[in-house]
Design a protein around this motif. Structure first.
Motif, PDB file in Angstrom:
ATOM      1  N   LEU A  26     -94.662 -85.064 -63.498  1.00  0.00           N
ATOM      2  CA  LEU A  26     -93.246 -85.327 -63.253  1.00  0.00           C
ATOM      3  C   LEU A  26     -93.083 -86.552 -62.365  1.00  0.00           C
ATOM      4  N   LYS A  27     -92.002 -87.277 -62.591  1.00  0.00           N
ATOM      5  CA  LYS A  27     -91.655 -88.362 -61.694  1.00  0.00           C
ATOM      6  C   LYS A  27     -90.605 -87.858 -60.700  1.00  0.00           C
ATOM      7  N   PHE A  28     -90.934 -87.918 -59.420  1.00  0.00           N
ATOM      8  CA  PHE A  28     -90.025 -87.506 -58.352  1.00  0.00           C
ATOM      9  C   PHE A  28     -89.299 -88.738 -57.826  1.00  0.00           C
ATOM     10  N   THR A  29     -87.965 -88.658 -57.706  1.00  0.00           N
ATOM     11  CA  THR A  29     -87.174 -89.710 -57.072  1.00  0.00           C
ATOM     12  C   THR A  29     -86.200 -89.055 -56.111  1.00  0.00           C
ATOM     13  N   ARG A  30     -86.320 -89.379 -54.849  1.00  0.00           N
ATOM     14  CA  ARG A  30     -85.479 -88.724 -53.842  1.00  0.00           C
ATOM     15  C   ARG A  30     -84.030 -89.145 -53.984  1.00  0.00           C
ATOM     16  N   TRP A  31     -83.127 -88.177 -53.874  1.00  0.00           N
ATOM     17  CA  TRP A  31     -81.702 -88.458 -53.985  1.00  0.00           C
ATOM     18  C   TRP A  31     -81.270 -89.406 -52.867  1.00  0.00           C
ATOM     19  N   GLY A  32     -80.582 -90.463 -53.237  1.00  0.00           N
ATOM     20  CA  GLY A  32     -80.066 -91.403 -52.259  1.00  0.00           C
ATOM     21  C   GLY A  32     -81.092 -92.416 -51.786  1.00  0.00           C
ATOM     22  N   LYS A  33     -82.347 -92.285 -52.222  1.00  0.00           N
ATOM     23  CA  LYS A  33     -83.409 -93.224 -51.821  1.00  0.00           C
ATOM     24  C   LYS A  33     -84.258 -93.553 -53.041  1.00  0.00           C
ATOM     25  N   GLN A  34     -83.760 -94.463 -53.840  1.00  0.00           N
ATOM     26  CA  GLN A  34     -84.412 -94.780 -55.108  1.00  0.00           C
ATOM     27  C   GLN A  34     -85.810 -95.357 -54.932  1.00  0.00           C
ATOM     28  N   ASP A  35     -86.088 -95.963 -53.769  1.00  0.00           N
ATOM     29  CA  ASP A  35     -87.407 -96.550 -53.538  1.00  0.00           C
ATOM     30  C   ASP A  35     -88.453 -95.495 -53.162  1.00  0.00           C
ATOM     31  N   GLU A  36     -88.008 -94.257 -52.897  1.00  0.00           N
ATOM     32  CA  GLU A  36     -88.935 -93.187 -52.514  1.00  0.00           C
ATOM     33  C   GLU A  36     -89.222 -92.335 -53.755  1.00  0.00           C
ATOM     34  N   SER A  37     -90.218 -92.752 -54.521  1.00  0.00           N
ATOM     35  CA  SER A  37     -90.562 -92.033 -55.739  1.00  0.00           C
ATOM     36  C   SER A  37     -92.074 -91.983 -55.909  1.00  0.00           C
ATOM     37  N   PHE A  38     -92.544 -91.001 -56.677  1.00  0.00           N
ATOM     38  CA  PHE A  38     -93.970 -90.846 -56.933  1.00  0.00           C
ATOM     39  C   PHE A  38     -94.160 -89.922 -58.132  1.00  0.00           C
ATOM     40  N   TYR A  39     -95.362 -89.923 -58.671  1.00  0.00           N
ATOM     41  CA  TYR A  39     -95.698 -89.066 -59.805  1.00  0.00           C
ATOM     42  C   TYR A  39     -96.399 -87.803 -59.305  1.00  0.00           C
ATOM     43  N   PHE A  40     -95.902 -86.681 -59.739  1.00  0.00           N
ATOM     44  CA  PHE A  40     -96.312 -85.363 -59.257  1.00  0.00           C
ATOM     45  C   PHE A  40     -97.051 -84.639 -60.388  1.00  0.00           C
ATOM     46  N   ASN A  41     -98.343 -84.387 -60.198  1.00  0.00           N
ATOM     47  CA  ASN A  41     -99.151 -83.669 -61.182  1.00  0.00           C
ATOM     48  C   ASN A  41     -99.256 -82.204 -60.765  1.00  0.00           C
ATOM     49  N   TYR A  42     -99.098 -81.292 -61.722  1.00  0.00           N
ATOM     50  CA  TYR A  42     -99.117 -79.883 -61.336  1.00  0.00           C
ATOM     51  C   TYR A  42     -99.859 -79.042 -62.367  1.00  0.00           C
ATOM     52  N   LYS A  43    -100.254 -77.857 -61.939  1.00  0.00           N
ATOM     53  CA  LYS A  43    -100.907 -76.889 -62.808  1.00  0.00           C
ATOM     54  C   LYS A  43    -100.396 -75.506 -62.436  1.00  0.00           C
ATOM     55  N   LYS A  44     -99.804 -74.822 -63.418  1.00  0.00           N
ATOM     56  CA  LYS A  44     -99.287 -73.479 -63.179  1.00  0.00           C
ATOM     57  C   LYS A  44    -100.431 -72.480 -63.188  1.00  0.00           C
ATOM     58  N   ILE A  45    -100.484 -71.633 -62.160  1.00  0.00           N
ATOM     59  CA  ILE A  45    -101.507 -70.586 -62.054  1.00  0.00           C
ATOM     60  C   ILE A  45    -100.861 -69.269 -62.461  1.00  0.00           C
ATOM     61  N   ASP A  46    -100.846 -68.995 -63.767  1.00  0.00           N
ATOM     62  CA  ASP A  46    -100.180 -67.805 -64.299  1.00  0.00           C
ATOM     63  C   ASP A  46     -98.769 -67.714 -63.714  1.00  0.00           C
ATOM     64  N   SER A  47     -98.454 -66.572 -63.119  1.00  0.00           N
ATOM     65  CA  SER A  47     -97.138 -66.407 -62.488  1.00  0.00           C
ATOM     66  C   SER A  47     -97.267 -66.323 -60.972  1.00  0.00           C
ATOM     67  N   THR A  48     -98.454 -66.663 -60.475  1.00  0.00           N
ATOM     68  CA  THR A  48     -98.701 -66.466 -59.037  1.00  0.00           C
ATOM     69  C   THR A  48     -98.477 -67.711 -58.203  1.00  0.00           C
TER      70      THR A  48
END
Length: 427
Positions: free
Chosen positions: A363-385
């Motif tokens: 996912l690409k994260f962009t902070r509300w009101g601060k367009q220059d504060e963004s980064f790519y967020f990698n994630y992995k779901k561990i079942d439902s835990t």
């Protein structure tokens, strides 16, 4: 019952009616709140003129330091709304003066009174029916979502606290909705007085909540009370006698003026169409809205609350809660946005999120009101835990591990209903 029509009204009654007629007509026209079907299309030009005039009035008459904003803000008590009310009062006073001079010989306004009360009955009735549907279906006050469940009491606004309190219980929503739907009794002359009596109690409760929890619908809710009192005004003395004395009394009812049979049929047909539109279409439209943004709306893939159990920066696990970089929780409630709480900050950070079309679970994260504060967020779901994640931000390589919480993990949702309680469970 006796007729409300009188052969001759007193001077005070005639002046009071003239002001009331103009004032209520203008209020219904310019503070319609989407009550009447297609009203904004019918009244488009006067509303357009008003949106042009009010900012000018604020600048040149009241010398406001900031321009009057006329867009949607979620508030019905804006500077624009109060300036509209100022204009309504001024126009009503001026029209009352002119009307009283040129029409001072008239005995009464029985026919106009009928049409004024009809407009008020339908305005109050339709508005509360619309709000009633949104409570029966629990659209206006939704069950507390992830953001509310992890928000400290002290950080919530009075309005937010009211929304949480009212939204918690489906049963209370149903109770409030039925009470507001009973305003439908106002739409029929024979049940109007009973409907106005019930609606007055409902409207006063709405007004009290709006005032004491700082909910910005004070103008409209106050007028719902005033309008309901206006409908009851001819019977105030009779109702007082009924409740507080043993004197026999008869209630007055509104008598419709005599019209030709064809005109009566046309009016009854129009009424039937209006009632059908408000009850049938209103209910269906609310059900559709529930599927768009209510309890039946699709949930985001990561919907839920995630407590950050470990937060690692450049290979070091942070344990100092005073470190402003240490995340406390992640919450996802709406599609396209996300909330992050840290241990140090008092208020959460909100990010807009976009799925990466090239990389899965990114996912690409962009902070509300601060367009220059963004980064790519990698994630992995561990079942439902839980959820594992990593990203690079301002040169730091960050890795995190979380534990997922369900709504029933909170006492607010898991406590349930108890007939028998040996002790008060007040936490």
């Amino acid at each position: 019952m006796t007729s409300i029509n009188q052969p001759s009204w007193s001077l005070f009654e005639k002046i009071g009616f003239r002001f009331s007629f103009v004032y209520f007509f203008l209020f219904i026209a310019f503070q319609n709140n989407s009550t009447f079907p297609f009203w904004y299309d019918i009244f488009e030009i006067p509303l357009k003129w008003t949106r042009e005039f009010i900012p000018w009035l604020g600048e040149h008459l009241f010398n406001l330091s900031e321009p009057v904003f006329i867009g949607m803000t979620g508030s019905g008590d804006t500077t624009y709304d109060f300036l509209v009310m100022f204009c309504i009062v001024c126009i009503a006073l001026l029209c009352t003066l002119v009307w009283s001079v040129i029409d001072r010989k008239r005995d009464n306004y029985s026919k106009l009174y009928y049409w004024l009360t009809t407009g008020i009955r339908y305005y109050v009735g339709f508005m509360l029916i619309n709000y009633g549907f949104s409570k029966v279906i629990q659209l206006q006050f939704p069950n507390p979502g992830p953001y509310r469940l992890i928000e400290p009491y002290g950080e919530s606004s009075p309005m937010g606290l009211a929304w949480t309190f009212l939204g918690f219980s489906k049963g209370y929503n149903l109770f409030m909705g039925i009470a507001e739907l009973l305003a439908g009794l106002l739409l029929f002359r024979r049940t109007m007085i009973f409907g106005a009596f019930l609606t007055l109690m409902t409207a006063m409760n709405i007004m009290a909540v709006n005032y004491f929890y700082d909910i910005p619908v004070k103008i409209v809710s106050t007028h719902l009370v005033i309008m309901t009192l206006f409908l009851l005004l001819p019977n105030i003395k009779r109702l007082t006698s009924f409740f507080f004395t043993d004197i026999k009394t008869k209630l007055k009812f509104i008598k419709r003026p005599h019209y030709k049979r064809s005109l009566k049929i046309a009016m009854n047909s129009l009424k039937g169409l209006l009632l059908g539109y408000v009850f049938i279409y209103g209910f269906i439209d609310t059900l559709d809205a529930q599927k768009l943004y209510g309890t039946k709306a699709p949930k985001p893939d990561l919907y839920g609350i995630y407590e950050v159990t470990d937060f690692v920066i450049n290979g070091d696990t942070l344990t100092d809660y005073k470190n402003e970089k240490l995340w406390k929780s992640i919450a996802v409630q709406w599609e396209g946005s996300l909330q992050v709480r840290t241990f140090q900050a008092s208020y959460p950070k909100y990010y807009g999120i976009e799925k990466d079309s090239l990389v899965e679970n990114r996912l690409k994260f962009t902070r509300w009101g601060k367009q220059d504060e963004s980064f790519y967020f990698n994630y992995k779901k561990i079942d439902s835990t839980g959820l594992d994640f990593n990203f690079i931000f301002k040169g730091d390589t960050i890795q995190g591990f979380t534990k997922r919480y369900d709504k029933d993990d909170f006492i607010l949702n898991s406590r349930g209903f108890h007939w028998i309680s040996e002790q008060a469970y007040n936490r």
